[in-house]
Design an enzyme around this catalytic site. Structure first.
Site, PDB file in Angstrom:
ATOM      1  N   ALA A   1     -24.404   6.498  -2.590  1.00 22.58           N
ATOM      2  CA  ALA A   1     -24.566   5.064  -2.887  1.00 22.58           C
ATOM      3  C   ALA A   1     -23.953   4.680  -4.226  1.00 22.58           C
ATOM      4  CB  ALA A   1     -26.049   4.689  -2.870  1.00 22.58           C
TER       5      ALA A   1
ATOM      6  N   SER B   1     -30.455   7.717  -5.899  1.00 19.58           N
ATOM      7  CA  SER B   1     -29.634   6.890  -5.017  1.00 19.58           C
ATOM      8  C   SER B   1     -29.731   7.445  -3.609  1.00 19.58           C
ATOM      9  CB  SER B   1     -28.169   6.921  -5.453  1.00 19.58           C
ATOM     10  OG  SER B   1     -27.568   8.162  -5.092  1.00 19.58           O
ATOM     11  N   ASP B   2     -29.437   6.607  -2.623  1.00 14.84           N
ATOM     12  CA  ASP B   2     -29.158   7.148  -1.299  1.00 14.84           C
ATOM     13  C   ASP B   2     -27.836   7.905  -1.415  1.00 14.84           C
ATOM     14  OD1 ASP B   2     -29.277   7.706   1.416  1.00 14.84           O
ATOM     15  OD2 ASP B   2     -29.867   5.679   1.960  1.00 14.84           O
ATOM     16  N   CYS B   3     -27.543   8.734  -0.448  1.00 16.55           N
ATOM     17  CA  CYS B   3     -26.414   9.654  -0.604  1.00 16.55           C
ATOM     18  C   CYS B   3     -25.075   8.916  -0.641  1.00 16.55           C
ATOM     19  CB  CYS B   3     -26.425  10.691   0.505  1.00 16.55           C
ATOM     20  SG  CYS B   3     -27.851  11.794   0.359  1.00 16.55           S
TER      21      CYS B   3
END
Length: 837
Positions: free
Chosen positions: A302, A298-300
């Site tokens: 997310a 995931s993006d941070c």
């Protein structure tokens, strides 16, 4: 005396013993498993390098407790001492050089710097795929050197950013290769192959990875924070057509051709579904259709926003299940109910509540069949198949999700299998990495002369000459006795680096570069900052009156465009335009305007001002940017860069940034986006770029002028336009064999008519004779760079694939080819090719 002698002897013996290692010395050993230090585990199957990685990873995961498993699902994975597994940090960055953003790289030891290349948008302007590959090679090599030196706790780098630069206001457009899907895909392939240790043409990777590259942000992510709409809650409404021919192709190339070992899912939702919770996106498309074999992060944070900000998941445990489970729930339900119509809504709300708390939306559909008869159908629920959380959410809520029966342990095992397989591919479970394939890469290979020269070469080849009236440039060294350098970006080293940079080997600002050519150089910042809320206009005007030439270094920086900050204007900030105009009016000779920026800027005023003789776009040119700009201004390098994005006029800000449509719509005056579809006026077009030389093109040989498409049952009658009916066929229906056999060669003769040698990118386009109805105005077929001496000719060969280059996506997202005339074009030359059904 005997006691004293004994004490003295012991004292000197102690001095001769090796000193206990300091903290810094302890850090010099890179973290790894299955070595002599973990002798109790070296005999276990996961340490056996003769076994397939799949088998080794399965063995390792089977030995972990549930708590240990959950601890490994986040970017900062702790050690598992009983199995000899060291801590691992998944988050490191290497967008245009090994960066200090992220937690995995430490520049506090023997290696304190790394080669800092131009920001990606400028590197893309070279249209040189082999140069992109070489940059990737350097980044991968310097990353491995940091690891070997004990200054890295991970070898997974979250780059490249291959989102389409759809809107000129996007603060992160600078990180991308631009607006064209083909260019962006080629960049992704070249960069990934370089970083991971593959060959330029691919196919070399049979063993370990040099480092791991991760293509991000999957998908349709190109808005950060615009007029109160932020990336965490934005729902990108994207048509199947635009997904198929704009947003997805770079990721498909990154996976299928580049063999990227990582993918990052984005913050935003796409058509209502969070990217990190989208089964169709992650499991069905990336893993199923494209054959992705790697890990998905995931993006941070997310994962947390799926519940906390978007409200897509009712409980934190639901969010965990949504992202981790790579399955369809077999909970399909269909039934007929004899219920009075007045009771339909309360009954269904009570028995089958929806996630959105609205009646059967979006989980199920209810249809009245007859009076009192209700048909209810629920589709199978789907979950994504993500593996890693950049953040703490999975660590905090996975156990309760398991205990509540929402998350099977088998899905945690699935994710961990992907994660540990990747660490094994990096050679981190093969014993001491210094004795492995990439173990000989040391500190001497970081910031080497070769690497620094490549950074300079990349800046030279990317810088774009936008205007050069009366051939003002290059300035004659012998004739320039005095020079004024004015502007907020003239002496700002940090501006050169853009975002996601690391500590550069060195920094040469434009001022410093120009001072190397003219001793009598006077500098004035001119503005208080790039925002230029106050300007020293009078001082700048007086300075300009007294020198032979003026170079103004203006533009943007990270204070006005960056992650989490999109622009609301396309013009120069504050009083910059006023400063430029008044200085130009006062100067003895036409001035040189240098623009440093990631995104496009509307400089129409300068384009048509005769007192502004030349305009150079320098992007954010990296550690050697000042040298490269000075070399071009004084003629030691012939510029050849070409714009990888359209430069729109200021009125484009009237188009909502939230509108994801690529194609124009005449009924609402929507102009479309990018050179492929935009119907409005441009300040500078995609591919624009001048040189000190003049080049001519000729389509010398095209081995095909008519192509017969197989008639099949899927041949369709397309919509009727002003030219009459158009027949088309799906690419999928003609078959892979036909697509392969129909490829042909096109040769372009290029001639340098100038007095200087130059490196020149050749761009070949395709277009249809018909316009409108969702067709691109034109689209790029290929690009190649050629180096030509003064007066030299050369032929550049392109492979044309009709199934790819003469097709377009229909409204269902399927590629189709239409009967009629298509053109190959380069410069002003074009060649017609007929497609016949």
């Amino acid at each position: 005396m005997d006691a004293f002698s004994t004490f003295t002897l012991l004292f000197f013996l102690i001095l001769l013993l090796p000193a206990a290692p300091t903290h810094q010395q302890q850090q010099q050993q890179p973290p790894f498993s299955c070595g002599a230090q973990s002798s109790t585990t070296t005999s276990l199957p996961f340490c056996n390098t003769k076994l397939p990685i799949t088998q080794r990873a399965k063995d390792l995961v089977s030995r972990l407790t549930l708590d240990e498993k959950i601890s490994q699902l986040v970017n900062t994975a702790p050690a598992v001492p009983r199995l000899g597994i060291p801590a691992y940090e998944w988050w490191s960055e290497a967008l245009h050089g090994v960066g200090w953003v992220g937690k995995g790289i430490h520049f506090n030891g023997t290696i304190s710097k790394a080669t800092s290349f131009p920001q990606v948008i400028l590197t893309a302007a070279s249209f040189d795929a082999y140069q992109w590959y070489r940059i990737g090679q350097v980044i991968g090599k310097e990353a491995r050197a940091l690891y070997n030196g004990g200054q890295a706790s991970g070898l997974t780098f979250w780059a490249p950013n291959i989102n389409i630069f759809r809107d000129p206001r996007w603060g992160r457009g600078q990180e991308t290769p631009g607006e064209d899907p083909l260019v962006t895909g080629k960049y992704a392939v070249s960069y990934v192959r370089g970083v991971q240790g593959d060959s330029f043409h691919g196919g070399k990777l049979t063993g370990h990875l040099q480092a791991s590259a991760c293509c991000k942000h999957f998908t349709a992510y190109d808005l950060d924070n615009w007029k109160g709409v932020n990336r965490f809650v934005f729902d990108a409404r994207v048509t199947k057509q635009d997904l198929a021919d704009t947003y997805q192709p770079p990721f498909q190339s990154c996976v299928e051709e580049g063999k990227a070992s990582g993918i990052m899912c984005a913050y935003n939702r796409v058509n209502g579904v969070p990217s990190c919770a989208d089964y169709n996106l992650l499991s069905k498309t990336a893993r199923g259709q494209w054959g992705f074999h790697g890990y998905i992060t995931s993006d941070c944070d997310a994962v947390s926003i799926i519940h906390d900000a978007q409200g897509y998941a009712k409980q934190p445990e639901d969010a965990v299940a949504d992202v981790l489970k790579a399955v369809w729930h077999q909970r399909h339900f269909c039934g007929l109910f004899f219920v009075p119509p007045t009771q339909w809504s309360p009954l269904l709300m009570g028995i089958f509540p929806s996630k959105s708390n609205q009646w059967l939306n979006p989980i199920g559909k209810a249809s009245p069949v007859d009076d009192g008869l209700l048909l209810v159908a629920f589709p199978n629920q789907q979950n994504a198949g993500m593996d890693l959380d950049c953040g703490l959410y999975l660590q905090q809520h996975s156990k309760s999700a398991v205990e509540q029966g929402k998350l099977p342990v088998s899905q945690i095992d699935r994710a961990l299998h992907n994660l540990f397989s990747l660490r094994m591919r990096l050679g981190l479970f093969n014993g001491d990495p210094k004795e492995q394939l990439f173990g000989n890469i040391g500190p001497d290979q970081v910031c080497s002369q070769e690497h620094q020269m490549l950074a300079l070469e990349a800046a030279r080849n990317g810088i774009v000459l936008l205007k050069n009236s009366a051939r003002l440039l290059p300035l004659r060294k012998s004739q320039v006795k005095s020079l004024a350098v004015i502007g907020p970006n003239a002496n700002s080293g940090q501006t050169l680096l853009g975002n996601y940079a690391g500590p550069p080997c060195k920094l040469v600002t434009p001022l410093q570069g120009l001072q190397g050519y003219v001793k009598d150089t006077t500098y004035l910042q001119g503005c208080d900052s790039v925002r230029c809320s106050s300007a020293e206009v009078d001082r700048a005007v007086e300075l300009a009156k007294g020198v032979d030439h003026v170079v103004l270094v203006m533009g943007l920086d990270q204070s006005v465009e960056r992650e989490e900050l999109d622009r609301v204007d396309l013009v120069l900030p504050g009083r910059q335009q006023e400063l430029v105009t008044k200085v130009a009016r006062a100067a003895k000779n036409p001035v040189v305007l240098v623009l440093l920026s990631g995104g496009p800027v509307d400089v129409s005023f300068a384009k048509y001002d005769k007192k502004i003789g030349s305009i150079l776009w320098g992007g954010y040119p990296g550690e050697a940017g000042g040298t490269a700009l000075a070399e071009i201004i004084f003629g030691d390098h012939n510029p050849g860069g070409r714009l990888p994005v359209t430069w729109y006029p200021q009125e484009f800000v009237n188009v909502p940034m939230t509108d994801m449509r690529m194609r124009p719509e005449s009924s609402s005056s929507y102009p479309g986006r990018t050179y492929r579809f935009y119907k409005g006026h441009s300040v500078f077009e995609f591919g624009h770029g001048l040189s000190f030389s003049k080049y001519s093109y000729e389509l010398k040989h095209v081995s095909q002028d008519k192509l017969f498409l197989n008639q099949s049952t899927s041949t369709q009658q397309a919509a009727i336009d002003e030219s009459g009916s158009v027949r088309s066929t799906l690419v999928s229906s003609v078959g892979a064999d036909f697509c392969e056999q129909s490829k042909f060669q096109a040769r372009v003769r290029v001639e340098n008519h100038g007095e200087m040698a130059g490196k020149h990118p050749v761009l070949l386009f395709a277009r249809q004779s018909r316009h409108g109805d969702g067709r691109p105005r034109k689209q790029l077929v290929g690009f190649k760079s050629v180096v030509l001496s003064a007066g030299e000719k050369a032929e550049v060969e392109f492979e044309v694939s009709p199934c790819e280059h003469f097709s377009r996506a229909n409204e269902d997202g399927e590629l189709m080819m239409e009967e009629g005339t298509h053109f190959l074009s380069v410069g002003g030359d074009k060649f017609p090719i007929s497609l016949v059904l």
